[in-house]
Structures are given as C-alpha cells and as structure tokens.
Design a protein around this motif. Structure first.
Motif, PDB file in Angstrom:
ATOM      1  N   THR A  50      31.211  37.915  42.171  1.00 15.70           N
ATOM      2  CA  THR A  50      32.267  38.102  41.448  1.00 15.70           C
ATOM      3  C   THR A  50      32.475  39.475  40.536  1.00 15.70           C
ATOM      4  N   ASP A  52      34.747  41.758  37.558  1.00 20.37           N
ATOM      5  CA  ASP A  52      35.769  41.882  36.429  1.00 20.37           C
ATOM      6  C   ASP A  52      35.438  43.037  35.840  1.00 20.37           C
ATOM      7  N   ASN A  77      32.800  37.187  33.425  1.00 22.89           N
ATOM      8  CA  ASN A  77      32.214  37.228  34.598  1.00 22.89           C
ATOM      9  C   ASN A  77      31.477  35.878  35.122  1.00 22.89           C
TER      10      ASN A  77
ATOM     11  N   ASP B  35      38.283  33.080  43.032  1.00 23.09           N
ATOM     12  CA  ASP B  35      37.728  33.829  41.853  1.00 23.09           C
ATOM     13  C   ASP B  35      36.434  34.543  42.203  1.00 23.09           C
ATOM     14  N   SER B  94      36.570  47.185  41.866  1.00 23.37           N
ATOM     15  CA  SER B  94      37.364  47.024  40.665  1.00 23.37           C
ATOM     16  C   SER B  94      37.973  48.441  40.269  1.00 23.37           C
ATOM     17  N   ASP B 128      38.615  43.480  41.310  1.00 26.21           N
ATOM     18  CA  ASP B 128      39.509  43.253  40.152  1.00 26.21           C
ATOM     19  C   ASP B 128      40.351  44.355  39.932  1.00 26.21           C
ATOM     20  N   THR B 130      43.038  46.198  37.196  1.00 23.54           N
ATOM     21  CA  THR B 130      43.880  46.150  35.929  1.00 23.54           C
ATOM     22  C   THR B 130      44.227  47.473  35.714  1.00 23.54           C
TER      23      THR B 130
END
Lengths: 327, 327
Positions: A50, A52, A77, B35, B94, B128, B130
């Motif tokens: 994963t 982030d 995370n 996720d 990301s 991700d 953002t």
C-alpha cells in the motif's frame, strides 16, 4: 532552525548517516547501498502492499515536530495494512525536501522513524531523497504479509451484517481545529488528547489481525467515517445504516463541543471500520478485547446503496459532505 | 489547458476512470477499489523493490508532454530493476497534483502509463492521489522478481574486472540543455534524438536479465556515469579507471559539441554500468548482443578507491563534480 549549507550533509551522506541505520535489521535492504531491496514473504503468505503520500499543509502542518511528521507518514500506511489484516514487514520512504531543511530537523525525523520501527516491527527497505521548490512531501510504500488469500477486502459486506468501528471517532479532526487555534479555551489535557490523535494516529494492527476470517469487509477510517463506510457500501453493493447515537466519542471530543457531523466526516481517525455477520456480534467483541482494542457496534448492512446516518427516532440526518476530498 | 473545476472528476472518479483500467491485468490490485494490493512472487523468486520520486522542475519540466512525464516516472524505476537483473511485475503510483490540473492532462498522463505498461509488462498495483501547493510530484515504487539470491549488487566488483556501459552516455544531459534553449542551431534530427533521451529513457531490461550470473556489479546510470561508477567503487572497495576515449557517444551528442566531462557527469542516462571478470569480456559482448543491447568496455577495476578518468596518454583528467546532487 537556520543552518548554513556547509553544515548540512549531502544527499549520500544523509542517507548513510541517518537512514542506513534504519535498514540495519533487514538483510535485503543492503544498508541502503544499492538501487533496490530484496524481500521474500514467508511460505504460504501473500505480500500486501500500500502507498500513501503526505504533503505539508494538507496531511500535516509544516511546523509539527519532525518526529511526529515521520511517525504519521509511517503510521497511516501501517493503518492500511492493519485494516487488511496484514502484519507489517517494511517500507520504502521517498522524500522531497524543501531547500531550507536542516540537519537537526532531519535527525529528529529519522529518530521518530526509529522509534516507530521498534514499536511496530518494521524496517526501512529503501527509498529516494530529492529536493523540491514546494512543500515537504513524503511518499511511503508499506509492505506486509498475511496467509495467502486472507486479506480483508472492502467488498464482502453482506445484508444483515453488523457494522463496527474501533476506538473513538472525530478526535483527529477536532485536534487539527485545536492546533489551528479554534476552541482555545479547551482544557490542557483534552487539548493534548485531541492533538495527539491528529499528529500521532495508532494503527490497529492487533485488531486487524484478530479480525481475519471474521470480518466480512474492513478498511481504515482516513477520509471520514461516513465516506469510508461509503466505500464499503459501494464495493459490496449494499446500503450501510449508522445510528448517530452509537458513534463512539471521546470525553475530550465532547468537551470540544462540535456538532456530531464534524466527527463522522472529518477523517484522519485511522480506526478500523468493519462488518461482521450478525451471528458473530458477540464473538467479535471478545476477539477485539483479546487484541487490546475497544470496538463499538454502530449500525447494520441493508439492501440498497449508500450510507445513511439515523437519529434516535430513525429519521435520516442530511449529510452534505461525507468526508475529505483532495479535489 | 484551463478547465473549470466542475468539468474535472473528483478524486475517486479520477481513480475509477483513469487509473483503475491500468490495474485490470492484476487480480491482486482489485481494480484499485481497496486499501492495498496483494502479490506473490513465483516460487523460488525474490521480490525486488525500488522507489524513485520525481518533481517538476528537477526531474522533468512541468511543460513536458504529460504522457512523457508519466513514462519517465515509470521508466526510471524500471531502470533500477533492469540494472539489478529483475523482471518487472508492477508498480504503485502516488501523485501530488497542483491545483490547476486538468482532465485532458491527466488523461494523457494515464495514456502514457498504459502504453508503457504494455511495452514493459507491468501493471498498476495501487497508489495515492492528493493535492499540493507545490510542483507536480510523482512517487513510484516498482516491484520486480528474480530467482532467489541472484540480484546483481553494486558491491561485487573485483580487482582486474572490466568495466562496461550500455548505449551512449551524455545524450540526456545534452537533451535537457537543448530543451532549455542552448545550442539552438543544432539540426532537427539531432535535437530530437537528444531530447528524447532526456524525456523518454529506455530501461535496459533484457540486458539486465542477460547479465545475471555474469556481471559482478551493476547499477543504472542516473546521477552521472562517474558518480555512479563511484558508487560501485565505494561499495566494492576498489578503484575504477575509465578511459575517456572509450566513452560511447552518439552522433547527435558529438554534433551538440559539449566537453566530454559534461557527458560523464550529467546523469539521467539510464544505461547500465557494470563490471565483469576480464575472462568474460568477450562472452558478455555476445550476451548483450543476443539481448539486443550495445555495450562498450570503458575501463577496469584496480586496487584503491574512487574513480579516475584517464586521457589517451594515461594521465588523470581532473573532475570537480562527478554527478548530480540534490543538495
């Protein structure tokens, strides 16, 4: 916090001095002296991965203590791994540093990582360090493992399931408001409770592991409780009904005195929201207790779509914005 | 490139419309609706994992075509896998997007990824999205696999080894100079050759795989040939001597007409630099040929430390800065 550039280590020295020690417990990280790391999941296990990305001014405040910024970047995370039932193994860290960074700041940042690595049994596998003309940007990719095929998905909620959430909801959102100068009259203890929840979330790793095989759907609450339950509703093709009176709220949050809607839409909680078959409602409370976690039943899964928040008389409370959106 | 925000998809729509299709070929990516992703290396293989972060204004120009920006972000990571001998499997992406992003821009960006996924047999595992108040920032983590224990390291160069590099060196650095308006008189064909090398590097995946078991040390040239050979020298505890006359240079680079030192220190080449036992100098040329790659012997490994660039009479050419540093 000023520092002449001559006192700062270069890119490679920074990695060797501050980050290589964070990789020491992983043979496959090669002391960060190579282009890549190697990793093998235990036999019969899947890797769970994963990512982030956190940006100053959005996910944390640039003026937050560097150790807390580092921990939050790692923990959000780990929270994803927790909600999936995975045991964390390691992470990669890519940093885009504004030109004014200082060595003491970086040292505190690395110290924060070191503490959390010990707390959560993870090691640094690698990453990248560059400069940016913009705000500090932190990209983390976390790797965990779990027995093959046991990852808890978002899409398994079934009609009749009970809906649970761990911990309390809304504290982080209130904590950010407090940090931004709102409700300055709040007592010091409550202030600390709320701001800690914003700056230092707790990944519910033991709970996530305990829920494996019992929860039908699971995710971590990052966008906002209602928005995240909406993700379960959408992927599971069900409707989720939440009773407002059952939302678990901390004493500090109640002292803060915001409307309930702000708690269930603010996000940054990093609690686990999950569904279990109604017949396992009591069993799951025991599982959570043994994992050292507090969980609360907040609703149920019905036919239909979307998420509804109900008041004590069963009427639907209008919600215009269910969670945080970047755009 | 202007676009009212009402025409732009939200965060979740963007993921569903543009990025979820990029995950379609991976069962463990779950259509980006979860996720995290799951992944298993083939039996007897290690996972190789690497991360690179790219920032507008440093690693690419903000005005570069979005498809090329996307491809470069992916390719610089695949280049690390190539140099290690790994076969790419997937990646996490990301993105920190400046507020002015537009849907057509994002669509071209995703199209670029799609083309490269097909070209290099990789799929999107997750990531991700953002917003940021700073420049576009792209963090990629790439995962590859190779037979357990066969990753080519930086630290295996031995005294007496021959030093090779693939392709030609310096083109990307010259390409960036051309894009920045230098040497405006250069012919269109040469201009195109050089700028392509900056905007669209080629990960040498087939070569990397072919070198497994033969190269004693290997890495990709990203910081600058001399700086990267310096990494091999440092981790292998040897001295590397490079003959300036042997540096492979393209016709376009020669037309560009910069000093040789700029070629060997500019970086962004994404060629593979590696060492092989002297007895395998001829064998490795055959291996490379069969992999469709051109390689050139440029030097040798000696006792000592550091990297030396020698002129045709064997004298050391002074080099003040061996490669790019972010700080």
């Amino acid at each position: 916090m000023t520092n002449s550039s001559s006192e700062r280590p270069g890119e490679f020295e920074l990695i060797a001095k501050l980050f290589a020690p964070l990789s020491a417990k992983s043979a496959g990280a090669y002391g960060l002296t190579d282009d890549a790391a190697t990793f093998q999941p235990p036999a019969g296990e899947d890797i769970v991965v994963t990512a982030d990305l956190l940006t100053a001014g959005i996910h944390f405040r640039a003026e937050d203590p560097p150790g807390l910024i580092a921990k939050k970047a790692l923990r959000v995370n780990l929270s994803d791994l927790a909600a999936k039932g995975a045991a964390p193994a390691g992470y990669l860290l890519s940093l885009a540093l504004p030109r004014h960074w200082t060595l003491p700041w970086m040292r505190s940042f690395a110290d924060g990582l070191h503490e959390d690595q010990d707390a959560f049994s993870v090691v640094l596998f690698g990453g990248d360090t560059t400069s940016t003309t913009g705000p500090l940007t932190i990209a983390v990719t976390a790797l965990g493992t779990l027995p093959s095929g046991t990852m808890m998905r978002r899409n398994g909620a079934k009609i009749g399931d009970s809906v649970f959430v761990s911990g309390t909801i809304g504290d982080a959102g209130a904590g950010l408001a407090v940090l931004n100068g709102e409700h300055a009259s709040i007592a010091a203890g409550d202030r600390k409770t709320l701001t800690s929840r914003y700056q230092l979330p707790t990944p519910r790793l033991a709970l996530g592991k305990a829920l494996r095989g019992t929860a039908t759907a699971s995710l971590d609450v990052s966008d906002g409780l209602l928005a995240d339950l909406g993700h379960i509703a959408e992927t599971s093709k069900v409707r989720i009904v939440v009773e407002a009176d059952r939302i678990p709220l901390s004493g500090a949050w109640k002292e803060f005195g915001a409307p309930l809607l702000s708690a269930v839409t603010a996000g940054d909680d990093y609690e686990i929201a999950f569904t279990v078959p109604s017949a396992k409602r009591h069993e799951v409370l025991q599982l959570a207790h043994r994992a050292g976690a507090v969980i609360t039943e907040i609703g149920r899964v019905e036919t239909g779509s979307g998420v509804a928040l109900l008041d004590s008389s069963g009427g639907e409370i209008p919600v215009s914005r269910k969670g945080y959106r970047h755009f």
